[in-house]
Design an enzyme around this catalytic site. Structure first.
Site, PDB file in Angstrom:
ATOM      1  N   HIS A 125     -36.785  41.351 -47.528  1.00 55.59           N
ATOM      2  CA  HIS A 125     -36.302  41.029 -46.177  1.00 55.59           C
ATOM      3  C   HIS A 125     -37.436  40.463 -45.315  1.00 55.59           C
ATOM      4  O   HIS A 125     -37.230  39.531 -44.542  1.00 55.59           O
ATOM      5  CB  HIS A 125     -35.686  42.267 -45.524  1.00 55.59           C
ATOM      6  CG  HIS A 125     -34.491  42.764 -46.276  1.00 55.59           C
ATOM      7  ND1 HIS A 125     -33.413  41.956 -46.573  1.00 55.59           N
ATOM      8  CD2 HIS A 125     -34.216  43.976 -46.831  1.00 55.59           C
ATOM      9  CE1 HIS A 125     -32.525  42.637 -47.275  1.00 55.59           C
ATOM     10  NE2 HIS A 125     -32.981  43.873 -47.440  1.00 55.59           N
TER      11      HIS A 125
ATOM     12  N   CYS B 120     -21.549  36.781 -23.803  1.00 59.47           N
ATOM     13  CA  CYS B 120     -20.752  35.730 -23.156  1.00 59.47           C
ATOM     14  C   CYS B 120     -19.309  35.967 -23.584  1.00 59.47           C
ATOM     15  O   CYS B 120     -18.986  37.049 -24.074  1.00 59.47           O
ATOM     16  CB  CYS B 120     -21.278  34.332 -23.500  1.00 59.47           C
ATOM     17  SG  CYS B 120     -21.117  33.840 -25.226  1.00 59.47           S
TER      18      CYS B 120
ATOM     19  N   HIS C 219     -31.444  44.300 -42.422  1.00 55.73           N
ATOM     20  CA  HIS C 219     -31.820  43.144 -43.251  1.00 55.73           C
ATOM     21  C   HIS C 219     -32.494  42.034 -42.453  1.00 55.73           C
ATOM     22  O   HIS C 219     -33.399  41.387 -42.957  1.00 55.73           O
ATOM     23  CB  HIS C 219     -30.582  42.558 -43.942  1.00 55.73           C
ATOM     24  CG  HIS C 219     -30.078  43.411 -45.066  1.00 55.73           C
ATOM     25  ND1 HIS C 219     -29.190  42.952 -46.007  1.00 55.73           N
ATOM     26  CD2 HIS C 219     -30.339  44.705 -45.394  1.00 55.73           C
ATOM     27  CE1 HIS C 219     -28.922  43.919 -46.882  1.00 55.73           C
ATOM     28  NE2 HIS C 219     -29.596  44.998 -46.521  1.00 55.73           N
TER      29      HIS C 219
ATOM     30  N   THR D 241     -17.482  34.830 -26.060  1.00 51.33           N
ATOM     31  CA  THR D 241     -17.343  35.070 -27.504  1.00 51.33           C
ATOM     32  C   THR D 241     -18.612  35.613 -28.154  1.00 51.33           C
ATOM     33  O   THR D 241     -18.573  36.028 -29.314  1.00 51.33           O
ATOM     34  CB  THR D 241     -17.028  33.735 -28.217  1.00 51.33           C
ATOM     35  OG1 THR D 241     -18.092  32.819 -27.892  1.00 51.33           O
ATOM     36  CG2 THR D 241     -15.691  33.161 -27.764  1.00 51.33           C
TER      37      THR D 241
ATOM     38  N   ASP E 150     -23.310  35.658 -19.218  1.00 58.76           N
ATOM     39  CA  ASP E 150     -22.705  34.716 -18.272  1.00 58.76           C
ATOM     40  C   ASP E 150     -21.495  35.422 -17.661  1.00 58.76           C
ATOM     41  O   ASP E 150     -21.302  36.642 -17.858  1.00 58.76           O
ATOM     42  CB  ASP E 150     -22.362  33.380 -18.967  1.00 58.76           C
ATOM     43  CG  ASP E 150     -21.174  33.491 -19.931  1.00 58.76           C
ATOM     44  OD1 ASP E 150     -20.682  34.617 -20.172  1.00 58.76           O
ATOM     45  OD2 ASP E 150     -20.749  32.450 -20.449  1.00 58.76           O
TER      46      ASP E 150
HETATM   47  C1  RB5 Z   1     -17.342  30.542 -20.675  1.00 59.36           C
HETATM   48  O1  RB5 Z   1     -16.028  30.318 -20.267  1.00 59.36           O
HETATM   49  C2  RB5 Z   1     -17.424  30.636 -22.188  1.00 59.36           C
HETATM   50  O2  RB5 Z   1     -17.379  29.342 -22.717  1.00 59.36           O
HETATM   51  C3  RB5 Z   1     -18.688  31.349 -22.593  1.00 59.36           C
HETATM   52  O3  RB5 Z   1     -18.698  32.624 -22.040  1.00 59.36           O
HETATM   53  C4  RB5 Z   1     -18.901  31.565 -24.080  1.00 59.36           C
HETATM   54  O4  RB5 Z   1     -17.787  32.158 -24.675  1.00 59.36           O
HETATM   55  C5  RB5 Z   1     -19.410  30.428 -24.836  1.00 59.36           C
HETATM   56  O5  RB5 Z   1     -19.712  30.507 -26.033  1.00 59.36           O
END
Ligand code: RB5
Length: 144
Positions: free
Chosen positions: A133, A64, A97, A66, A7
């Protein structure tokens, strides 16, 4: 062939990883987002998951902000084992694993250098093929 997607929160890091893959001579297809504009991570998690399940891509990389949202999205698809990794050790274990078929990364968590090292470990580590596994991975696919 790898499928890669992000994203907007992962867009910049995706560009760095793509440059790194090119340097390594690894083929990939970028399934979007193709410009750095606000979008919804489930859309791109789904695109990469579907490409892997269809056999169009051997492995996937999803990014994304995080790594959390986009890995949750990909893991909604049966047969996908998407691992959100913040260290090289996690990437190694995810392959050895868990036989993870998608690597998730956080664009707001990792530097480009860290992410490229994690990507290299993910791509270069084989599944251990250990009986225990295999059994555990089969159990994953029998959960509902
Ligand atoms: C977008 O701002 C953010 O929420 C997305 O990139 C991600 O971190 C969501 O888990």
């Amino acid at each position: 062939m790898l499928a890669i997607g992000s994203d907007h929160g992962g867009y910049d890091l995706k560009q760095e990883i793509k440059a790194h893959l090119k340097e390594r001579g690894i083929e990939f297809e970028d399934l979007g987002v193709l410009e750095n504009t606000s979008c919804d991570y489930p859309d791109f998690g789904a695109k990469v998951a579907k490409a892997v399940l269809a056999g169009d891509a051997e492995l996937g990389i999803l990014i994304c902000g995080t790594g959390i949202g986009i890995s949750i999205a990909a893991n909604r698809f049966k047969g996908i084992r998407c691992a959100n990794c913040t260290s090289e050790y996690m990437a190694k274990m995810a392959k050895e694993h868990n036989n993870a078929n998608i690597l998730a990364l956080g664009g707001r968590i990792l530097t480009g250098e860290e992410a490229c090292r994690i990507t290299d470990v993910f791509l270069d580590t084989p599944f251990s093929d250990g009986e225990r596994h295999i059994r555990r991975i089969e159990k994953l696919d029998s959960l509902n």
